[in-house]
Design an enzyme around this catalytic site. Structure first.
Site, PDB file in Angstrom:
ATOM      1  N   HIS A  60      27.227  68.733  58.592  1.00 55.03           N
ATOM      2  CA  HIS A  60      28.323  69.149  57.829  1.00 55.03           C
ATOM      3  C   HIS A  60      28.685  70.523  57.970  1.00 55.03           C
ATOM      4  CE1 HIS A  60      30.091  69.370  53.492  1.00 55.03           C
ATOM      5  NE2 HIS A  60      30.295  70.870  53.838  1.00 55.03           N
ATOM      6  N   HIS A 128      34.554  65.331  49.545  1.00 55.76           N
ATOM      7  CA  HIS A 128      33.668  65.626  48.817  1.00 55.76           C
ATOM      8  C   HIS A 128      33.041  64.371  48.437  1.00 55.76           C
ATOM      9  CE1 HIS A 128      31.847  68.818  46.019  1.00 55.76           C
ATOM     10  NE2 HIS A 128      31.496  69.137  47.319  1.00 55.76           N
ATOM     11  N   ASN A 129      32.806  63.467  49.222  1.00 64.64           N
ATOM     12  CA  ASN A 129      32.375  61.910  49.094  1.00 64.64           C
ATOM     13  C   ASN A 129      31.049  61.887  48.412  1.00 64.64           C
ATOM     14  OD1 ASN A 129      34.789  61.745  50.718  1.00 64.64           O
ATOM     15  ND2 ASN A 129      33.557  61.444  52.408  1.00 64.64           N
ATOM     16  N   ARG A 149      39.070  77.478  47.480  1.00 61.90           N
ATOM     17  CA  ARG A 149      38.292  78.811  47.853  1.00 61.90           C
ATOM     18  C   ARG A 149      38.349  78.752  49.508  1.00 61.90           C
ATOM     19  NH1 ARG A 149      34.647  76.917  44.323  1.00 61.90           N
ATOM     20  NH2 ARG A 149      33.175  76.027  46.101  1.00 61.90           N
ATOM     21  N   ASP A 150      38.506  77.648  50.155  1.00 64.79           N
ATOM     22  CA  ASP A 150      38.932  77.590  51.709  1.00 64.79           C
ATOM     23  C   ASP A 150      40.148  78.487  52.090  1.00 64.79           C
ATOM     24  OD1 ASP A 150      36.751  76.707  52.956  1.00 64.79           O
ATOM     25  OD2 ASP A 150      37.378  74.414  52.471  1.00 64.79           O
ATOM     26  N   GLN A 282      27.142  69.383  41.283  1.00 68.90           N
ATOM     27  CA  GLN A 282      27.703  70.701  41.322  1.00 68.90           C
ATOM     28  C   GLN A 282      28.653  70.428  40.078  1.00 68.90           C
ATOM     29  OE1 GLN A 282      29.326  70.629  44.977  1.00 68.90           O
ATOM     30  NE2 GLN A 282      27.391  71.110  45.945  1.00 68.90           N
ATOM     31  N   ASP A 310      34.166  81.764  51.645  1.00 66.60           N
ATOM     32  CA  ASP A 310      33.690  81.177  50.334  1.00 66.60           C
ATOM     33  C   ASP A 310      32.502  80.663  50.504  1.00 66.60           C
ATOM     34  OD1 ASP A 310      34.458  78.940  52.442  1.00 66.60           O
ATOM     35  OD2 ASP A 310      34.167  77.556  50.688  1.00 66.60           O
TER      36      ASP A 310
END
Lengths: 796, 155
Positions: A60, A128-129, A149-150, A282, A310
């Protein structure tokens, strides 16, 4: 509170047990490298250290597959060694295209391109799989929160101006009895994901203005959630640096046990026990993130900090580790603001609690920063200092719990050599239904209606209406257009600087069905489609940049990796041919499901999302896809070929086929450039690209969006090869084609302008609601009304 | 310190569209026999204040005075309905709960220490525990982050 991990004495089996049970997703080779490193230090690593390494080295965070050496073989060709897919195919394309308006590519959290004299644009698309498969609402919401945030973490911080989202789900009518064990029903995932994106984007006051939703049974256990964000940043705020002595400051939410192991979790396959992995979930809080944006943009404009990033996957470990990569950092975890007591130091360090940013603040600016944060009711906590030690040193209550060399952390990862194989699949082919018995009575009306009602083509209005696309006030072309504001727009156009006529176009292209024939063609078609969508609303290739998002199965398997090589190669070939550079990208691999009882293993279709962003000099030249006036001519631009492999027409008849749309970028580039010029000179009243369902579906959508019928004849279609079959002409999905509406007064000028480009007049817009198409022989093959077609399209 | 449980629900004359949507989803699951679903948002408020203050919080913050009503101290249950309550597991971020703490404080009310939120559902019709658990697990909660409890109608 801190554990020592006994690896010095461990054998290979024990090393793998540590990796597996600790959810580290580290390979044996990587564990051995860590063992050797700590061997020279003559000590064992602490849990903080091994977790930090696992996170930094995760697929990741470091994209091993795209950087590793690949030994590639393909039937009938000499084996080939590829030294990194990313550098060979993606980065090289951008370097060779060398657009002067690319400000920052592949280095920051998002790509940056020039916009006007004052501002640049940043653009990033993330996936976000895995989290969305487990908890759709929270997973998708934090997906959009993360990509916002990126933007905020790019340069010294961009103001988020637009969200995009693309989803791939299992079939909504999947019976519960066929649901893989431990997975949520596609409908449930669908509803949760849409609600998550809606609640986050709307509550932050960011328009969600572009997207797509696709369905395929193979996404049932592994849904895909792509979230994108465009930001606006002052030209003099695009660079960042960190100096020793700068304070490490966390801004935003408190730290809890949320999302521990997200980085390593997303680098592993899901199985039927994944549903119980509570700690990776999350939950987002958009109100908190909005306050962070408000506070940070003020601090940015007052120059109060030198660098920002971030907290995404890997939490503080990733953020501080990356910011201090060149110099070093020391942090004191007991100073971090916690949601509740009882977190171990490594949990504080790795937590992926949402809505947190890290900034590097020169000590003399701290008071002013704290004042802004207090005024915006945002928590800011100093918990460390950047140093010149070249080490990442982690303390807890005065004791050192982690001490790693930046060099080993960031450059110690052994790069694997991977094998890749590609073998072209063979599927049963479908013959045209134009031949054989009963042909004289054959009608394609039902086929057209069935195509419009198929889940991938049907209206997504019920979803789009949940998103706010008008907030911030700049929207020029909405996702829904036409006389009743319910037709499918090709792309969205917005003016981020109110009062200026300069615009931004955002579009996407995605075509996983072609991957079943050839991932090369799927990737090529995705690029062509994204560019077609840009051109259709008035954009130009000259000012367009691309983002790539690869979602794939397990790349450790040679066949999956072979498909990835094919797709990446297409990215290079087609991007360079069109002159459109990649500015950012991301990959999500290991999208596979394993049933632990049956051992059954299933990968998603190889899926490449191409997102395009284009700067438009004057928004007054934007056009929409709905027909405007009866009596106007409908033209086809671009050649049609008998290319129905992977098409929706074959799909509704149960076939895949073998001839997916080929890509002819020379022809395509010329077509798009000439059409862009025609649109920008005001000769085109409406324009729609031909994609899913071919000319038939595109014409129907233009007609019912505009509220007028059409009278068309297929003999006007320019073809690149002899095609007799009406159904193939009508539903072929060849690339680089458009339908355009031309007023009679501009007909001659337009035809002269297009000379040398394949084009043909298909018919006219009528002042009734009748939608009729005559086949090549002059026989009526479609006879219906726009109301019937529209209700089929809306019946989803 | 007191623990208050507040239920916020639509007034009887206002259609509960969330409930209607859930009823459609239940029918989609192939489950028949349920006639109506009503919903409520539940707030568990921990704070050192009395009933009058809770009334203010209910009126000014939690319920929309036009369409909604609230109840605390007593449950808004009937004898004939099944009830289902879904709440977050401890430690799961509850953004609405956190915002409610701030909202109460912004009203000038001191003494609130924590708020957790959840959902409550009333089902009218024919139902048994097995079916109710299916509905809960497939539609209304996610065991990764939530727990549920239910009550049968009074005999």
């Amino acid at each position: 509170m801190v554990k020592e991990i006994e690896i010095l004495t461990a054998d290979d089996a024990e090393l793998m047990r540590i990796s597996r049970e600790g959810m580290l997703s580290l390979s044996l080779n990587e564990m051995q490298t860590i063992q050797a490193h700590f061997g020279t230090l003559e000590r064992n690593p602490t849990d903080v250290e091994i977790e930090t390494i696992a996170q930094t080295w995760s697929e990741h965070c470091v994209h091993k597959t795209f950087k590793s050496t690949i030994l590639y073989s393909e039937e009938g060709k000499a084996p080939e060694q590829i030294d990194g897919l990313f550098s060979t195919f993606i980065q090289r394309a951008t370097e060779e295209i060398a657009k002067p308006w690319c400000v920052s590519v592949f280095s920051d959290n998002a790509g940056i391109i020039e916009f006007d004299e004052q501002f640049n644009l940043v653009f990033k698309v993330e996936t976000h799989n895995h989290p969305s498969a487990i908890e759709p609402y929270g997973g998708a919401g934090t997906g959009i929160g993360g990509v916002i945030r990126d933007s905020l973490g790019t340069g010294l911080g961009a103001k988020p101006i637009l969200n995009t989202d693309v989803f791939c789900f299992g079939m909504p009518d999947t019976p519960y009895t066929q649901l893989p064990k431990g997975t949520l029903h596609p409908k449930r995932v669908f509803k949760g994901v849409v609600a998550g994106v809606r609640d986050y984007g709307n509550r932050m006051g960011i328009p969600t203005a572009n997207g797509a939703i696709l369905f395929d049974a193979r996404y049932t256990a592994n849904p895909l959630v792509f979230c994108g964000n465009v930001g606006l940043i002052p030209r003099n705020r695009c660079e960042k640096s960190v100096e020793p002595g700068d304070l490490v400051v966390a801004i935003g939410g408190q730290t809890g046990r949320d999302g521990i192991h997200g980085a390593t979790f997303s680098s592993a396959e899901l199985d039927d026990t994944s549903e119980s992995l509570g700690s990776v979930v999350q939950i987002g809080n958009p109100i908190m993130e909005k306050k962070i944006v408000d506070a940070l943009l003020q601090a940015r404009d007052r120059n109060l900090y030198r660098s920002i990033t971030d907290c995404g996957a890997g939490g503080f470990s990733s953020a501080v580790g990356e910011m201090g990569e060149e110099i070093g950092a020391e942090v004191h975890l007991e100073r971090v603001s916690l949601k509740y007591e009882g977190l171990a130091p490594w949990e504080i360090w790795l937590s992926e609690a949402q809505e947190r940013m890290v900034i590097a603040v020169p000590p003399e600016n701290l008071d002013e920063l704290m004042e802004i944060c207090a005024a915006e009711v945002v928590e800011a906590t100093v918990f460390g200092t950047f140093t010149d030690t070249q080490r990442l040193q982690v303390f807890y209550e005065g004791t050192i719990v982690g001490d790693l060399e930046m060099e080993f952390l960031h450059h110690g990862l052994p790069m694997p050599v991977k094998e890749a194989v590609w073998e072209p699949p063979k599927h049963p082919d479908m013959a045209s239904r134009d031949r054989g018995i009963g042909v004289e009575n054959l009608s394609y009306t039902k086929d057209l209606e069935q195509l419009l009602a198929s889940p991938n083509i049907a209206s997504k209005e019920s979803v789009i209406r949940q998103y706010d696309h008008g907030v911030q006030g700049g929207m020029v072309i909405n996702p829904l257009v036409g006389v009743e504001n319910d037709g499918p727009s090709d792309a969205c156009v917005t003016t981020p600087v109110l009062g200026s006529r300069k615009g931004v176009i955002v579009a996407n292209g995605i075509n996983p069905k072609y991957s079943d024939v050839d991932p090369y063609l799927s990737a090529a078609a995705a690029i062509d489609e994204a560019l077609r969508n840009v051109v259709a609303v008035g954009g130009t290739l000259e000012k367009t940049a691309l983002l790539d998002n690869f979602c794939w199965g397990n790349p450790d398997k040679p066949d999956r990796l072979g498909e990835l090589v094919r797709a990446a190669r297409a990215c290079y070939d087609i991007a360079t041919a069109y002159g459109t550079p990649f500015i950012s990208g991301k990959d999500s691999l290991y999208n596979e499901y394993r049933d632990t009882t049956t051992g059954e293993q299933r990968a998603i279709p190889s899926t490449l999302l191409i997102s395009a962003i284009c700067v438009m000099p004057d928004i007054q030249n934007a056009v929409t896809m709905d027909v405007k006036t009866p009596g106007n001519f409908i033209y086809v631009v671009g050649n049609t070929y008998a290319e129905l492999g992977g098409s929706h027409y074959f799909n509704i008849h149960g076939f895949v086929g073998n001839t997916a749309p080929a890509i002819r970028p020379g022809e395509g580039k010329l077509t798009m450039e000439r059409l862009s010029a025609a649109i920008n000179r005001g000769w085109v009243r409406s324009c729609h690209d031909c994609s899913e369902g071919g000319i038939g579906v595109a014409a129907a959508e233009m007609a019912f969006a505009g509220g007028y019928g059409m009278s068309l004849r297929l003999d006007g279609i320019p073809t690149g090869e002899d095609i007799d079959a009406d159904d193939f002409l009508l539903f072929s999905e060849s690339n680089s084609r458009f339908l355009v509406e031309i007023e009679p007064q501009h007909q001659q000028t337009y035809q002269n302008h297009m000379a040398g480009i394949p084009f043909g007049c298909l018919g006219t817009v009528s002042d009734t609601s009748e939608f009729v198409i005559k086949g090549k022989s002059g026989r009526l093959i479609v006879e219906t009304s726009i109301h019937t077609l529209k209700s089929a399209w809306q019946d989803f | 310190m007191k623990n208050w449980k507040v239920e916020v629900y639509y007034k009887p004359e206002v259609p509960d569209t969330v409930g209607q949507g859930i009823l459609e989803d239940i029918t989609d699951l192939g489950i028949n026999g349920i006639d109506a679903v009503r919903t409520a948002t539940v707030y568990w408020i921990e704070g050192s204040f009395e009933a009058e203050t809770m009334d203010r919080i209910g009126t000014e913050l939690l319920a929309d005075p036009i369409t909604q009503a609230y109840a605390f101290g007593t449950d808004n249950d009937t004898d004939t309905d099944w009830t289902l309550e879904v709440q977050f597991k401890p430690g799961v971020t509850d953004a609405v709960g956190d915002s409610t703490v701030k909202g109460i404080t912004d009203l000038g009310i001191a003494g609130v220490t924590a708020v957790r939120t959840g959902n409550k559902y009333w089902f009218t019709g024919t139902l048994n525990t097995e079916v109710l658990e299916t509905i809960a697990q497939r539609l209304l909660m996610n065991e990764v982050i939530q727990t549920f409890s239910y009550q049968a109608p009074k005999p």
